[in-house]
Write an enzyme that holds these catalytic residues in place. Structure first.
Site, PDB file in Angstrom:
ATOM      1  N   ARG A  43     -75.801 -22.238  38.555  1.00  0.00           N
ATOM      2  CA  ARG A  43     -75.489 -21.059  37.575  1.00  0.00           C
ATOM      3  C   ARG A  43     -75.486 -19.874  38.247  1.00  0.00           C
ATOM      4  O   ARG A  43     -74.583 -18.875  38.228  1.00  0.00           O
ATOM      5  CB  ARG A  43     -76.521 -21.134  36.516  1.00  0.00           C
ATOM      6  CG  ARG A  43     -76.412 -22.087  35.457  1.00  0.00           C
ATOM      7  CD  ARG A  43     -77.197 -22.325  34.360  1.00  0.00           C
ATOM      8  NE  ARG A  43     -77.128 -23.280  33.599  1.00  0.00           N
ATOM      9  CZ  ARG A  43     -77.823 -23.706  32.573  1.00  0.00           C
ATOM     10  NH1 ARG A  43     -78.485 -22.480  32.001  1.00  0.00           N
ATOM     11  NH2 ARG A  43     -77.756 -24.595  31.731  1.00  0.00           N
ATOM     12  N   ASP A 152     -80.126 -13.814  19.202  1.00  0.00           N
ATOM     13  CA  ASP A 152     -80.092 -14.573  20.650  1.00  0.00           C
ATOM     14  C   ASP A 152     -80.308 -13.454  21.723  1.00  0.00           C
ATOM     15  O   ASP A 152     -80.065 -12.221  21.388  1.00  0.00           O
ATOM     16  CB  ASP A 152     -79.020 -15.447  20.895  1.00  0.00           C
ATOM     17  CG  ASP A 152     -79.351 -16.299  21.881  1.00  0.00           C
ATOM     18  OD1 ASP A 152     -79.799 -17.791  21.307  1.00  0.00           O
ATOM     19  OD2 ASP A 152     -79.608 -16.114  23.123  1.00  0.00           O
TER      20      ASP A 152
END
Ligand SMILES: C[S@@+](CC[C@H](N)C(=O)[O-])C[C@H]1O[C@@H](n2cnc3c(N)ncnc32)[C@H](O)[C@@H]1O
Length: 283
Positions: A43, A152
């Site tokens: 990632r 979030d």
């Protein structure tokens, strides 16, 4: 073991990984185990390529010296955002059959129902909550004032959530009646994008919020908190602190829904278990 340059594009030493772990834990509460090394590598390798940086150690220095520009990308890279509509469907059945009618009775005067979806990812969870409550409301033909706060830490998933647009494969598991009722779709086949109807969207407020922040901006209390598949990435002391704060923010007897592989057992005594990862505040 370090990931070496011999067979990989970038080198990530044990020291680099430890530093990444520390930064992740400090900024997000996420504790990355040794098993997550490959995931972290792949990632973050995207960030190294994008910034034209050739060493993980240089990336870490860059992150520290350019926190304002890079922290968001770093955080977005390490969060896991897997979600789906009506995931763990028994929670939504319970919300509709038990929680909603009970709240409607209790809040007879103002008919307010306040729900928080903490760690809402791309929005499927808060939309499922709002759809469920809209259906429960129709069933009793009462006019409730439903508001869902959806938050979030990851800004890219939050942007998706705010738009409320989903490809067919994201909504194919939803039954046809629901699909027709709560989504707009302008093509005759199943292709294209499905848009959550404004009737649902208007009940939801999306905001960025890091659960690790010492101060949260909400002033009012909630009847229900969904925090599912979020704390699984946090260590126990972090979980305890978070659940304590949830208990403080819930009305008396408020409900907490957590993820299928999470538990409050041995973490906090402020909730009692109703089974199947549904909890009720006791004090
Ligand atoms: C696996 S998803 C769960 C989505 C949804 N609740 C569900 O169960 O389907 C976990 C979400 O938690 C968010 N998250 C992780 N750490 C967070 C933090 N410190 N503050 C807020 N959100 C966080 C991630 O960005 C991610 O979108």
């Amino acid at each position: 073991m370090s990931i070496s340059r011999k067979n990989r594009e970038f080198e990530m030493t044990d020291r680099d990984f430890d530093q990444i772990r520390t930064l992740a834990s400090e900024f997000t509460g996420i504790s990355l185990s040794e098993q997550k090394k490959e995931m972290v590598y792949s990632r973050l390798a995207r960030r190294l390529r994008a910034l034209d940086i050739s060493e993980f150690s240089d990336y870490i220095s860059y992150l520290k010296s350019h926190e304002r520009q890079e922290l968001g990308n770093f955080v977005n890279s390490i969060t896991t955002n897997l979600t789906s509509f009506f995931r763990e469907n028994h929670h939504f059945d319970y919300l509709k059959s038990t929680v909603a009618p009970e709240l409607a009775l209790e809040h007879k005067a103002d008919k307010k129902i306040r729900v928080w979806s903490a760690g809402c990812s791309t929005g499927e969870e808060p939309y499922s909550i709002a759809m469920t409550l809209a259906e429960a409301r129709e069933f009793t033909s009462q006019s409730w004032d439903v508001k869902v706060l959806a938050t979030d830490l990851d800004t890219s998933v939050l942007n998706h959530a705010k738009q409320g647009k989903y490809d067919f494969n994201r909504i194919e598991g939803i039954d046809t009646t629901r699909k027709k009722k709560w989504f707009e779709h302008h093509q005759t086949d199943n292709k294209g994008v499905f848009q959550v109807s404004d009737k649902i969207k208007n009940n939801i407020t999306f905001n960025q919020l890091n659960l690790m922040n010492n101060r949260w901006p909400m002033s009012g209390r909630f009847d229900v908190i969904f925090c599912r598949n979020v704390v699984i990435y946090f260590d126990k002391p972090t979980q305890r602190k978070l659940f304590d704060r949830y208990a403080d923010l819930l009305n008396e007897g408020g409900y907490l829904f957590i993820g299928h592989s999470e538990t409050l057992h041995g973490v906090t005594t402020r909730f009692k278990s109703l089974g199947r990862t549904i909890y009720r505040k006791v004090h």
